[in-house]
Design a protein around this motif. Structure first.
Motif, short mmCIF file in Angstrom:
data_model
loop_
_atom_site.label_atom_id
_atom_site.label_comp_id
_atom_site.label_asym_id
_atom_site.label_seq_id
_atom_site.Cartn_x
_atom_site.Cartn_y
_atom_site.Cartn_z
N GLU A 233 0.84 -1.19 0.00
CA GLU A 233 0.00 0.00 0.00
C GLU A 233 0.88 1.24 0.00
OE1 GLU A 233 -1.47 -1.43 3.70
OE2 GLU A 233 -0.95 0.42 4.77
N ARG A 234 0.30 2.36 -0.35
CA ARG A 234 1.03 3.62 -0.31
C ARG A 234 0.40 4.51 0.74
NH1 ARG A 234 2.55 4.34 -5.30
NH2 ARG A 234 0.48 4.86 -6.02
N LYS A 235 1.25 4.95 1.67
CA LYS A 235 0.73 5.85 2.70
C LYS A 235 0.59 7.25 2.12
CE LYS A 235 2.27 3.51 6.86
NZ LYS A 235 3.22 3.48 7.98
N ILE A 236 -0.56 7.81 2.31
CA ILE A 236 -0.82 9.17 1.81
C ILE A 236 0.11 10.14 2.53
CG2 ILE A 236 -2.55 11.01 1.72
CD1 ILE A 236 -3.10 8.66 -0.19
N GLY A 237 0.64 11.09 1.76
CA GLY A 237 1.47 12.12 2.38
C GLY A 237 2.94 12.00 2.04
N GLY A 238 3.31 10.97 1.28
CA GLY A 238 4.71 10.77 0.95
C GLY A 238 5.16 11.49 -0.32
N GLY A 239 4.26 12.21 -0.94
CA GLY A 239 4.64 12.97 -2.13
C GLY A 239 4.80 12.12 -3.37
N LEU A 240 5.48 12.70 -4.37
CA LEU A 240 5.59 12.09 -5.68
C LEU A 240 6.45 10.82 -5.68
CD1 LEU A 240 4.33 12.93 -8.30
CD2 LEU A 240 6.28 14.39 -8.76
N PHE A 241 7.32 10.69 -4.70
CA PHE A 241 8.24 9.54 -4.70
C PHE A 241 8.02 8.64 -3.49
CE2 PHE A 241 10.13 13.11 -6.98
CZ PHE A 241 10.26 12.54 -8.24
N ALA A 242 6.78 8.61 -3.00
CA ALA A 242 6.46 7.80 -1.83
C ALA A 242 6.68 6.32 -2.15
CB ALA A 242 5.02 8.04 -1.42
N LYS A 243 7.38 5.63 -1.25
CA LYS A 243 7.61 4.20 -1.44
C LYS A 243 6.39 3.41 -0.98
CE LYS A 243 11.61 3.65 -3.24
NZ LYS A 243 11.00 4.10 -4.50
N LYS A 244 6.20 2.28 -1.60
CA LYS A 244 5.13 1.38 -1.15
C LYS A 244 5.59 0.61 0.08
CE LYS A 244 2.00 0.48 -4.77
NZ LYS A 244 1.32 -0.55 -5.55
N VAL B 120 -2.98 15.31 -2.16
CA VAL B 120 -2.09 14.64 -1.22
C VAL B 120 -1.60 13.29 -1.75
CG1 VAL B 120 -3.05 15.79 0.79
CG2 VAL B 120 -4.04 13.62 0.03
N GLU B 121 -2.17 12.82 -2.88
CA GLU B 121 -1.68 11.57 -3.48
C GLU B 121 -1.31 11.89 -4.93
OE1 GLU B 121 -0.49 9.17 -4.83
OE2 GLU B 121 -1.75 7.40 -4.77
N PRO B 122 -0.15 12.53 -5.12
CA PRO B 122 0.18 13.03 -6.46
C PRO B 122 0.51 11.94 -7.47
CG PRO B 122 1.99 13.44 -4.95
CD PRO B 122 0.87 12.88 -4.13
N ILE B 123 0.88 10.74 -7.02
CA ILE B 123 1.30 9.72 -7.97
C ILE B 123 0.12 9.29 -8.85
CG2 ILE B 123 2.26 7.40 -8.22
CD1 ILE B 123 3.80 7.92 -5.60
N LYS B 124 -0.96 8.89 -8.20
CA LYS B 124 -2.15 8.47 -8.95
C LYS B 124 -2.70 9.65 -9.75
CE LYS B 124 -3.10 4.14 -8.25
NZ LYS B 124 -3.00 3.25 -9.40
N ALA B 125 -2.68 10.83 -9.13
CA ALA B 125 -3.23 12.01 -9.81
C ALA B 125 -2.44 12.30 -11.10
CB ALA B 125 -3.19 13.22 -8.88
N LEU B 126 -1.12 12.21 -11.02
CA LEU B 126 -0.27 12.45 -12.19
C LEU B 126 -0.53 11.39 -13.26
CD1 LEU B 126 2.13 14.12 -13.33
CD2 LEU B 126 3.66 12.47 -12.26
N GLU B 127 -0.59 10.14 -12.80
CA GLU B 127 -0.85 9.02 -13.71
C GLU B 127 -2.17 9.23 -14.45
OE1 GLU B 127 -0.02 5.22 -11.73
OE2 GLU B 127 -1.92 4.54 -12.55
#
Lengths: 270, 280
Positions: A233-244, B120-127
């Motif tokens: 899962e991905r924790k919300i708040g980790g930005g563009l490079f958040a690790k799973k 707050v969840e930019p990865i999915k949003a960008l995708e």
């Protein structure tokens, strides 16, 4: 106050390190399809919902059925803060500091008849206040259900606030369910009806996609959703490079709830 | 007045005539035949002697050799004028300008994602933003031919730019999914095989590879008539893109269905037997 107050709290996990997500994160990224299917729709539209006055119809197999004003219920409940992991079926997660009371206390208040086996919940349905319900995304109103022993588990919370403040509308004001070991959609929002029954009640997502969403919906990294893996899962708040990060069995509450499912095939009963 | 008398009265040395403008054909069916004269002249350059205010105008001369029936044709004249002005404008835009304009959203989305503009969840949003833009571009690409055929708007010279930029955004969408979203190598392959909506999306992407590889003049020359045949792969590729969006939506959502509907509609316009079906 929080986990210490709970019997058998899962301190063995990384609970001590649970760092709640920021208020803005919790209140801006929501799934509440009655207000729209985009993540920011609820935050934009949920102000349309009137939450005062609010009452909950409690009926079915109970000793004292009736319409209960929310204020009357709250005056008889013990409020607590609970910091829980929150795992969405879409493979993202947060940590949320809820304020609320145990559902078991409410069930005791109305008296559950011995033949009752399940608890059914229903979300408020007001098309004029809920723009998302103009589309048949789901079969409105939203309904959910728990087995009675799940409902009575001390972890199961009826939440009325976040961070000590009243629940924002987009998060399910004025009162919602929180079942931390199940995927987020089980934690039904803005509850107007609670029905005790002897039959397994229908649940909205199960009706919409039986192969994708089971009745139990326990967080389980070994049982994938047909369209995505649930292993991480991905924790919300980790930005563009958040690790799973790896997803924990029962969302990390295995110790408290695994016994509820002894002998059950968790793949078949997903 | 007839066509030849008109031509005679215009002094060719003072006007540069665009005789390639699409002229209205005399209505063929008896029901709406209204005596229009198919003379349509665009005066693109007015040389010395022309009134200054006519200089910048595209002048259209449209003659009627009999009385114009009330409310018939007038709208058509206006539309033709508009379309011609539009086409003229489009002719002055070089294709490289379109590449530049279409390249803007990618770094903009990335900047937004990095600075919190995508939530707050930019990865999915960008995708999703990249994927949605790619789908929109694909639809514009599919619309080029029907727009020309049905409305006379000519975007043909931009079609290569639209196609190549569609591929670029699909590729960026895929890249964000691989690198930022899934992250785990072993899971990428498993997802492609196990998750039908990803299989469908990947199939669409793979179909686009020969298209983008042959989107150059050299390939067009070399492949000859086979080039057109090969580029019919666009149709299944875009359809798969639309299907991919529908399949990943949770619940019954309208937006992906609208996209798929538009795509299927644009594809249906290419089926020759459709007009016959309509009259049946």
């Amino acid at each position: 106050l929080t986990l210490g107050a709970m019997p058998g709290a899962a301190l063995a996990q990384d609970d001590m390190a649970l760092e709640p997500n920021a208020w803005d994160e919790i209140t801006s990224y929501c799934n509440y399809y009655e207000f729209g299917t985009r993540k920011d729709d609820p935050a934009q539209n949920a102000h349309l919902l009137t939450t005062e006055p609010w009452s909950i119809t409690i009926d079915g197999l109970v000793d004292k059925p009736g319409d209960y004003a929310l204020g009357d219920i709250l005056s008889q409940m013990t409020m607590e803060e609970r910091i829980y992991r929150f795992r969405c079926v879409e493979a993202w997660s947060m940590v949320v500091p809820w304020n609320g009371f145990e559902l078991a206390d409410l069930l005791d208040m109305v008296g559950v008849k011995p033949e009752a086996q399940y608890v059914a919940f229903e979300t408020v349905y007001r098309p004029e206040e809920m723009p998302g319900t103009r589309y048949p995304v789901l079969d409105w109103p939203y309904v959910e259900g728990l087995r009675l022993d799940e409902a009575r588990n001390p972890l199961t919370l009826m939440a009325t606030g976040l961070y000590g403040k009243p629940m924002p509308n987009q998060n399910g004001a004025p009162i919602r369910l929180v079942v931390p070991w199940k995927y987020g959609y089980k934690s039904i929002k803005s509850i107007v009806r609670i029905t005790l029954t002897d039959k397994q009640p229908p649940t909205s997502w199960n009706k919409a996609g039986p192969s994708e969403y089971g009745f139990y919906s326990n967080v389980n990294p070994e049982v994938d959703h047909p369209r995505w893996s649930q292993a991480s899962e991905r924790k919300i708040g980790g930005g563009l490079f958040a690790k799973k990060v790896p997803t924990l069995m029962f969302n990390g509450y295995e110790e408290e709830v695994a016994a509820l499912y002894d002998g059950m095939d968790l793949k078949a009963n997903h | 007045m007839t066509a030849w008398t008109l031509r005679r009265t215009i002094d060719r040395s003072r006007f540069d005539l665009c005789l390639d403008l699409p002229g209205l054909q005399r209505a063929k069916r008896r029901a709406d035949a209204d005596g229009r004269l198919p003379v349509l002249l665009g005066v693109s350059v007015v040389q010395d002697g022309g009134a200054p205010e006519t200089g910048g105008l595209l002048c259209l001369l449209f003659l009627w050799h009999c009385a114009l029936p009330p409310d018939s044709g007038r709208q058509r004249v206006l539309r033709m004028t508009f379309v011609d002005v539009l086409n003229r404008l489009l002719r002055s835009v070089p294709p490289w300008a379109l590449y530049l304009v279409l390249a803007v959203p990618a770094p903009w989305y990335l900047y937004q994602g990095a600075t919190g503009g995508l939530g707050v969840e930019p990865i999915k949003a960008l995708e999703h933003a990249l994927g949605e833009f790619a789908l929109q571009l694909a639809i514009v690409g599919l619309a080029v031919t029907p727009l020309r055929r049905l409305a006379g708007v000519n975007l043909l010279k931009f079609r290569r730019a639209i196609g190549i930029m569609t591929f670029t955004y699909v590729f960026l969408h895929l890249l964000v999914w691989l690198v930022l979203d899934v992250q785990i190598l072993s899971q990428i392959w498993a997802d492609i095989l196990k998750r039908p909506y990803i299989t469908v999306g990947m199939a669409g992407f793979v179909l686009m590879i020969p298209l983008v590889a042959t989107s150059n003049n050299w390939s067009v020359r070399r492949l000859g008539p086979r080039w057109r045949k090969l580029h019919r792969l666009t149709y299944p590729a875009v359809a798969l893109g639309g299907l991919h969006y529908v399949m990943l939506a949770k619940g019954f959502q309208i937006e992906p269905l609208i996209y798929l509907g538009v795509i299927l509609g644009l594809l249906a316009l290419r089926v020759r037997s459709l007009p016959r079906l309509r009259t049946a």
